[in-house]
Design a protein around this motif. Structure first.
Motif, mmCIF file in Angstrom:
data_model
loop_
_atom_site.group_PDB
_atom_site.id
_atom_site.type_symbol
_atom_site.label_atom_id
_atom_site.label_comp_id
_atom_site.label_asym_id
_atom_site.label_seq_id
_atom_site.Cartn_x
_atom_site.Cartn_y
_atom_site.Cartn_z
ATOM 1 N N ILE A 173 0.979 -1.267 -0.129
ATOM 2 C CA ILE A 173 0.102 -0.140 -0.022
ATOM 3 C C ILE A 173 0.910 1.162 -0.040
ATOM 4 C CG2 ILE A 173 -0.133 0.517 2.476
ATOM 5 C CD1 ILE A 173 -3.328 0.248 0.010
ATOM 6 N N LYS A 174 2.113 1.126 0.740
ATOM 7 C CA LYS A 174 2.962 2.344 0.666
ATOM 8 C C LYS A 174 4.017 2.244 -0.394
ATOM 9 C CE LYS A 174 2.968 2.716 5.746
ATOM 10 N NZ LYS A 174 2.502 4.265 5.562
ATOM 11 N N VAL A 175 3.527 1.591 -1.804
ATOM 12 C CA VAL A 175 4.620 1.964 -2.685
ATOM 13 C C VAL A 175 4.361 3.321 -3.599
ATOM 14 C CG1 VAL A 175 3.187 0.467 -4.567
ATOM 15 C CG2 VAL A 175 5.627 0.597 -4.924
ATOM 16 N N PRO A 176 5.318 3.775 -4.055
ATOM 17 C CA PRO A 176 4.931 5.339 -4.685
ATOM 18 C C PRO A 176 4.121 4.907 -6.077
ATOM 19 C CG PRO A 176 7.271 4.908 -3.812
ATOM 20 C CD PRO A 176 6.632 3.651 -3.748
ATOM 21 N N GLN A 177 4.028 6.287 -6.521
ATOM 22 C CA GLN A 177 2.944 6.216 -7.637
ATOM 23 C C GLN A 177 3.231 5.253 -8.752
ATOM 24 O OE1 GLN A 177 2.491 9.398 -10.712
ATOM 25 N NE2 GLN A 177 0.509 9.754 -9.754
ATOM 26 N N TRP A 178 4.527 5.049 -9.280
ATOM 27 C CA TRP A 178 4.873 4.438 -10.433
ATOM 28 C C TRP A 178 4.452 2.857 -9.712
ATOM 29 C CZ3 TRP A 178 9.418 5.668 -13.797
ATOM 30 C CH2 TRP A 178 9.241 6.673 -14.524
ATOM 31 N N GLY A 179 4.662 2.629 -8.764
ATOM 32 C CA GLY A 179 4.544 1.011 -8.232
ATOM 33 C C GLY A 179 3.099 1.001 -8.175
ATOM 34 N N LYS A 180 2.214 1.770 -7.603
ATOM 35 C CA LYS A 180 0.806 1.798 -7.735
ATOM 36 C C LYS A 180 0.270 1.405 -9.046
ATOM 37 C CE LYS A 180 0.164 5.036 -3.827
ATOM 38 N NZ LYS A 180 0.282 4.057 -2.800
ATOM 39 N N PHE A 181 0.741 2.057 -9.978
ATOM 40 C CA PHE A 181 0.462 1.815 -11.450
ATOM 41 C C PHE A 181 0.614 0.521 -11.920
ATOM 42 C CE2 PHE A 181 1.282 1.352 -16.146
ATOM 43 C CZ PHE A 181 0.427 1.938 -16.566
ATOM 44 N N TYR A 182 1.708 -0.170 -11.774
ATOM 45 C CA TYR A 182 2.280 -1.400 -12.220
ATOM 46 C C TYR A 182 1.437 -2.420 -11.337
ATOM 47 C CZ TYR A 182 6.287 0.069 -14.822
ATOM 48 O OH TYR A 182 7.152 0.773 -15.592
ATOM 49 N N LEU A 183 1.151 -2.163 -10.342
ATOM 50 C CA LEU A 183 0.368 -3.050 -9.423
ATOM 51 C C LEU A 183 -0.901 -3.142 -9.870
ATOM 52 C CD1 LEU A 183 1.635 -2.784 -5.774
ATOM 53 C CD2 LEU A 183 2.464 -4.565 -7.811
ATOM 54 N N SER A 184 -1.668 -1.932 -10.449
ATOM 55 C CA SER A 184 -2.888 -1.843 -10.961
ATOM 56 C C SER A 184 -3.270 -2.604 -12.239
ATOM 57 C CB SER A 184 -3.467 -0.324 -10.924
ATOM 58 O OG SER A 184 -3.388 0.251 -9.796
ATOM 59 N N VAL A 185 -2.131 -2.461 -12.924
ATOM 60 C CA VAL A 185 -2.235 -3.282 -14.352
ATOM 61 C C VAL A 185 -2.147 -4.586 -14.032
ATOM 62 C CG1 VAL A 185 -1.008 -3.447 -16.412
ATOM 63 C CG2 VAL A 185 -1.375 -1.372 -15.675
ATOM 64 N N LYS A 220 2.355 20.298 -2.149
ATOM 65 C CA LYS A 220 0.656 20.627 -1.726
ATOM 66 C C LYS A 220 -0.126 21.004 -3.091
ATOM 67 C CE LYS A 220 1.396 25.442 -0.496
ATOM 68 N NZ LYS A 220 1.219 26.559 0.704
ATOM 69 N N TRP A 221 0.562 21.532 -3.918
ATOM 70 C CA TRP A 221 -0.062 21.770 -5.097
ATOM 71 C C TRP A 221 -0.375 20.687 -6.073
ATOM 72 C CZ3 TRP A 221 -2.199 26.565 -5.244
ATOM 73 C CH2 TRP A 221 -1.731 27.518 -4.675
ATOM 74 N N TYR A 222 0.568 19.959 -5.866
ATOM 75 C CA TYR A 222 0.008 18.360 -6.647
ATOM 76 C C TYR A 222 -1.247 17.899 -6.136
ATOM 77 C CZ TYR A 222 -0.585 13.602 -8.070
ATOM 78 O OH TYR A 222 -0.986 12.604 -8.294
ATOM 79 N N TRP A 256 8.118 25.930 -12.659
ATOM 80 C CA TRP A 256 7.334 25.786 -11.559
ATOM 81 C C TRP A 256 6.245 24.855 -11.557
ATOM 82 C CZ3 TRP A 256 2.065 25.352 -12.092
ATOM 83 C CH2 TRP A 256 1.279 25.944 -13.280
ATOM 84 N N ILE A 257 6.141 24.036 -12.642
ATOM 85 C CA ILE A 257 5.406 22.875 -12.945
ATOM 86 C C ILE A 257 5.865 21.660 -12.240
ATOM 87 C CG2 ILE A 257 4.101 23.733 -14.800
ATOM 88 C CD1 ILE A 257 5.093 21.250 -16.268
ATOM 89 N N GLU A 258 7.419 21.652 -11.802
ATOM 90 C CA GLU A 258 7.843 20.667 -11.146
ATOM 91 C C GLU A 258 7.109 20.553 -9.792
ATOM 92 O OE1 GLU A 258 10.584 17.398 -10.402
ATOM 93 O OE2 GLU A 258 10.121 18.614 -12.008
ATOM 94 N N VAL A 259 6.284 21.530 -9.187
ATOM 95 C CA VAL A 259 5.678 21.080 -7.769
ATOM 96 C C VAL A 259 4.571 20.213 -7.935
ATOM 97 C CG1 VAL A 259 5.966 23.568 -7.162
ATOM 98 C CG2 VAL A 259 3.809 23.148 -8.705
ATOM 99 N N LEU A 260 4.272 19.760 -9.544
ATOM 100 C CA LEU A 260 3.219 18.925 -9.537
ATOM 101 C C LEU A 260 4.047 17.550 -10.025
ATOM 102 C CD1 LEU A 260 1.060 20.887 -12.452
ATOM 103 C CD2 LEU A 260 0.767 20.748 -9.775
ATOM 104 N N ASN A 261 5.057 17.307 -9.520
ATOM 105 C CA ASN A 261 5.767 15.916 -9.759
ATOM 106 C C ASN A 261 5.222 15.037 -8.532
ATOM 107 O OD1 ASN A 261 7.527 13.710 -9.842
ATOM 108 N ND2 ASN A 261 9.518 15.127 -9.470
ATOM 109 N N PRO A 262 4.501 14.070 -9.201
ATOM 110 C CA PRO A 262 3.960 13.074 -8.124
ATOM 111 C C PRO A 262 5.050 11.951 -7.978
ATOM 112 C CG PRO A 262 3.078 12.641 -10.214
ATOM 113 C CD PRO A 262 4.053 13.815 -10.691
ATOM 114 N N ALA A 263 6.161 11.804 -8.625
ATOM 115 C CA ALA A 263 6.780 10.412 -8.535
ATOM 116 C C ALA A 263 7.279 10.083 -7.235
ATOM 117 C CB ALA A 263 7.789 10.368 -9.800
ATOM 118 N N MET A 264 7.861 11.157 -6.664
ATOM 119 C CA MET A 264 8.633 10.959 -5.286
ATOM 120 C C MET A 264 10.115 10.479 -5.530
ATOM 121 S SD MET A 264 5.705 9.331 -2.683
ATOM 122 C CE MET A 264 3.973 10.158 -2.744
ATOM 123 N N LEU A 265 10.223 9.770 -6.507
ATOM 124 C CA LEU A 265 11.334 8.931 -6.836
ATOM 125 C C LEU A 265 12.429 9.813 -7.396
ATOM 126 C CD1 LEU A 265 10.036 5.587 -8.011
ATOM 127 C CD2 LEU A 265 10.728 6.011 -5.642
#
Length: 750
Positions: A215-227, A319-321, A538-547
């Motif tokens: 459940i605590k895997v970052p976003q890319w991991g969530k995507f792969y596990l969802s597929v 927070k902006w993401y 500034w759109i780097e504030v929308l980076n959701p990857a964490m990695l």
């Protein structure tokens, strides 16, 4: 049949490598002992097949405690069998340093010539990231396109070789264990047949559960596990295909993202829009039980969107993401099916466009895997499109003594060959190795991109005709520094009369490259990698990857800017075309480089480890642009500060040694040992600046000579490449090219 008595070379001999126009392929060839026994994949279950695979696996056991980086021993063993031993000249410590440098160059290039492919390029291990192969294995599972049994064994062996002592895996081979790395490798091993009866699997599962579960895997991991149907799509922030239909003026339109991010987001939006997922097989059901600390059906998936393991977080989500994603998630609940269908049609066409233009290689390994899933889902398993993808999987797979891994690209062929060509020229040894030189020129010539994509503007592309890629002509993505290094190398070889130029890289072929490079200069005077900056920083504030950092939009880089300045300057020495435009561009580029220099005199390296790499490029760029070096009297302040920085980092044995942690922490971090590649970069910079302290330079050269092996080769040391601040990557060619380049520059020095 007893395979236990066979040497590792017996099994390495079954791995056959080939390169055609730079396209790399590893293929498995049955040994004589198994011919007539193994005639289909099911035959591997015969006693002889099982015995062979068990011994085959043992032949690739690798101790990462010694060095997690492979030395590319399988390829080098194979090339040695094909072409024989290099011609080695004896050296003698009683000789002068200059004389020993000459002998070192002869031996080093003699060895390196044995590794050159018949088509002119150098192939090598471009692995390191551990999150790449899971995507391809997941794609193979979902599409029911399994790898052949020996390849499965090598993939598993590679993962076992790089498991950390705590049971987990990192983002890359030198990294600490992370949830993303561990979950992805765990899932991969389970798909390839491992289960919890293996104690190593149990250790990995314990690591995952001890750190909160998948459940605590970052976003890319969530995507792969969802597929894979091991994580619910509701646990993802919405990846809206409708974003592709936003007005072009929207700052965060995905068409304005950095191209690697854009081309990954693209198939992700298809998978999210269609809610693509694997069948609910027994394996999927077992993974749902094994990866979580709570019952799968009781998980609060909406809450799970914000869950992430602290160990993984390198670039915290802003927070902006979260504010934007709340709006997007709200839209997903009420979205228009009609608009969704229209957006998905654009996404489907865009994926087909990327596939066709890159001849199904795609820009990189992540979108190769996800595009394969999309194409299978959209066109069908029996379609030519999907079959074309599967054929290209081999382009990304690399075999070394640590097993099979997925490369960070389909190779680094043009990049490595260009540097090798420049090193040979600077050492003035192209006449000593005429066949090597001609093959280099031939590869540079044949890799210049010969096409523009049809309707490229519709799909956020640009012209590519006349540019150079990082890897192969089929790949086709133009890059500023690769175009500059390709052009620079071509021009240097054009000036050598003894090089046989069947298809001369003449002025008319270079003009489009110059035009493109001038067009690619950004407002700040620097150059980015693939494209001009299209979105505000500034759109780097929308980076959701964490990695990773700096993934949202193109950034201007010291390395790309320096390489472009050097390439354009080399062009002006031979041609009058757009001289004034080039001069203005170089002047602006120099100001950009000045602005990127840190107060201590260094430059941060975005693509190599790290300050030694960036400072080499910074010094080369500024000197090319007209800054003074030491022999012109007082050097420019920027050059003097840069040299002072490098001198402050030289170790007692004459070397420089820098850890990849420098890139992560944005400060110089010493490696535990001196590194020949870091040393070469530092010496190249100091010698370019004509630093008057010859003793410092000679001490560094002595260090490099001391590390050269009796064959003319150099040892593989620490990882030397990096991307997006946090992920290390291997360049096995660097250990040969850069030490020889530094020795060659020293040998020619007055």
């Amino acid at each position: 049949m007893n395979f236990d008595q066979k040497a590792p070379s017996y099994f390495w001999d079954t791995c056959k490598f080939s390169s055609k126009n730079g396209q790399q392929s590893w293929d498995f060839e049955l040994p004589e002992d198994l011919k007539g026994i193994i005639q289909s994949e099911s035959d591997w279950d015969k006693p002889e097949g099982v015995a062979f695979l068990e011994a085959f696996d043992r032949a690739f056991i690798f101790d990462k405690k010694v060095n997690p980086n492979s030395a590319d021993r399988v390829l080098r063993y194979s090339r040695n069998k094909q072409v024989g031993e290099p011609k080695i000249s004896p050296s003698d410590d009683s000789l002068s340093l200059k004389e020993r440098a000459r002998i070192s160059l002869l031996n080093g290039f003699s060895f390196y010539e044995t590794l050159q492919e018949p088509d002119g390029n150098w192939a090598g291990d471009y692995g390191g990231p551990l999150f790449l192969i899971p995507g391809l294995v997941i794609a193979s599972y979902i599409t029911e396109t399994p790898f052949e049994k020996p390849m499965q064994v090598l993939i598993k062996r590679n993962l076992w070789n790089h498991q950390n002592e705590d049971g987990g895996w990192g983002l890359h081979i030198e990294g600490h264990s992370t949830m993303f790395g561990t979950v992805m490798q765990y899932v991969t091993l389970r798909i390839l047949g491992e289960d919890l009866s293996n104690p190593q699997m149990k250790r990995a599962q314990d690591w995952i559960l001890r750190h909160g579960g998948a459940i605590k895997v970052p976003q890319w991991g969530k995507f792969y596990l969802s597929v894979l149907n091991v994580y619910d799509w509701k646990g993802n922030d919405a990846l809206l295909p409708e974003m592709w239909k936003f007005p072009k003026w929207v700052p965060f339109h995905p068409g304005k993202y950095w191209c690697h991010n854009r081309m990954i987001f693209l198939p992700m939006t298809y998978c999210f829009g269609k809610k693509v997922k694997a069948e609910l097989t027994p394996l999927v059901q077992e993974l749902r039980k094994e990866l979580y600390t709570a019952d799968y059906d009781s998980i609060n998936w909406k809450k799970a969107r914000r869950e992430a393991c602290e160990i993984d977080i390198y670039h915290p989500v802003n927070k902006w993401y979260y504010r934007l994603s709340n709006i997007i998630n709200g839209y997903e609940r009420i979205h228009s099916n009609r608009f969704r269908k229209k957006a998905l049609k654009y996404v489907e066409d865009y994926i087909d466009f990327e596939d066709t233009y890159t001849r199904y290689i795609n820009i990189g390994p992540v979108n190769q895997a996800i595009n394969s899933i999309c194409v299978w889902h959209n066109h069908g398993r029996d379609s030519e499109q999907f079959k074309s993808h599967v054929k290209r999987w081999k382009d990304y797979l690399w075999i070394a003594e640590d097993g099979a891994k997925m490369s960070g690209y389909n190779g680094s062929q043009l990049w490595d060959t260009g540097f090798a060509g420049q090193a040979l020229i600077e050492a003035d040894m192209e006449t000593d190795f005429p066949e090597m030189a001609e093959k280099i020129y031939r590869f540079i010539d044949s890799t210049q991109i010969e096409r523009n994509a049809k309707d490229y503007s519709k799909y956020w592309g640009d012209v590519t005709l006349g540019c150079w890629p990082f890897s192969t002509i089929d790949h086709g993505w133009a890059i500023t520094d690769c175009t500059s290094e390709g052009m620079k190398t071509a021009i240097l070889y054009n000036s050598r009369e003894h090089i046989q130029k069947k298809n001369h890289v003449h002025i008319e072929r270079l003009k489009p490259a110059v035009d493109w490079l001038l067009k690619m200069q950004n407002k700040d005077g620097g150059w980015a990698s693939y494209e001009k900056q299209r979105a505000p920083k500034w759109i780097e504030v929308l980076n959701p990857a964490m990695l990773f950092e700096n993934i949202m939009t193109e950034a201007t880089y010291t390395e790309c800017s320096s390489a472009t300045i050097q390439g354009l300057k080399e062009f002006t020495k031979e041609h009058d075309y757009r001289q004034e435009d080039i001069k203005r561009a170089i002047d602006r580029g120099a100001k950009f480089l000045e602005s990127k220099q840190d107060p201590d005199g260094s430059w941060y390296g975005c693509w190599g480890v790290c300050y030694t790499y960036g400072t080499w490029f910074g010094i080369e760029g500024l000197l090319t642009a007209g800054h003074k070096h030491y022999e012109n009297g007082t050097p420019s302040p920027e050059i003097q500060k840069a040299c002072d920085f490098l001198l402050s980092k030289q170790r007692a044995d004459g070397s420089w040694g820098e850890s990849f942690q420098s890139c992560v922490e944005h400060r110089y971090v010493e490696h535990e040992d001196g590194q020949i590649v870091n040393t070469a970069w530092a010496l190249l910079a100091l010698m370019k600046a004509k630093h008057p302290n010859k003793a410092v330079i000679e001490k560094g050269i002595e260090f490099i000579l001391s590390r050269q092996e009796s064959t003319g080769d150099f040892p593989q040391e620490g990882v030397s490449g990096i991307f997006n601040g946090n992920c290390a990557i291997t360049y096995t060619s660097y250990r040969n090219v850069f030490p020889l380049w530094a020795i060659g520059r020293y040998y020619k020095m007055n």
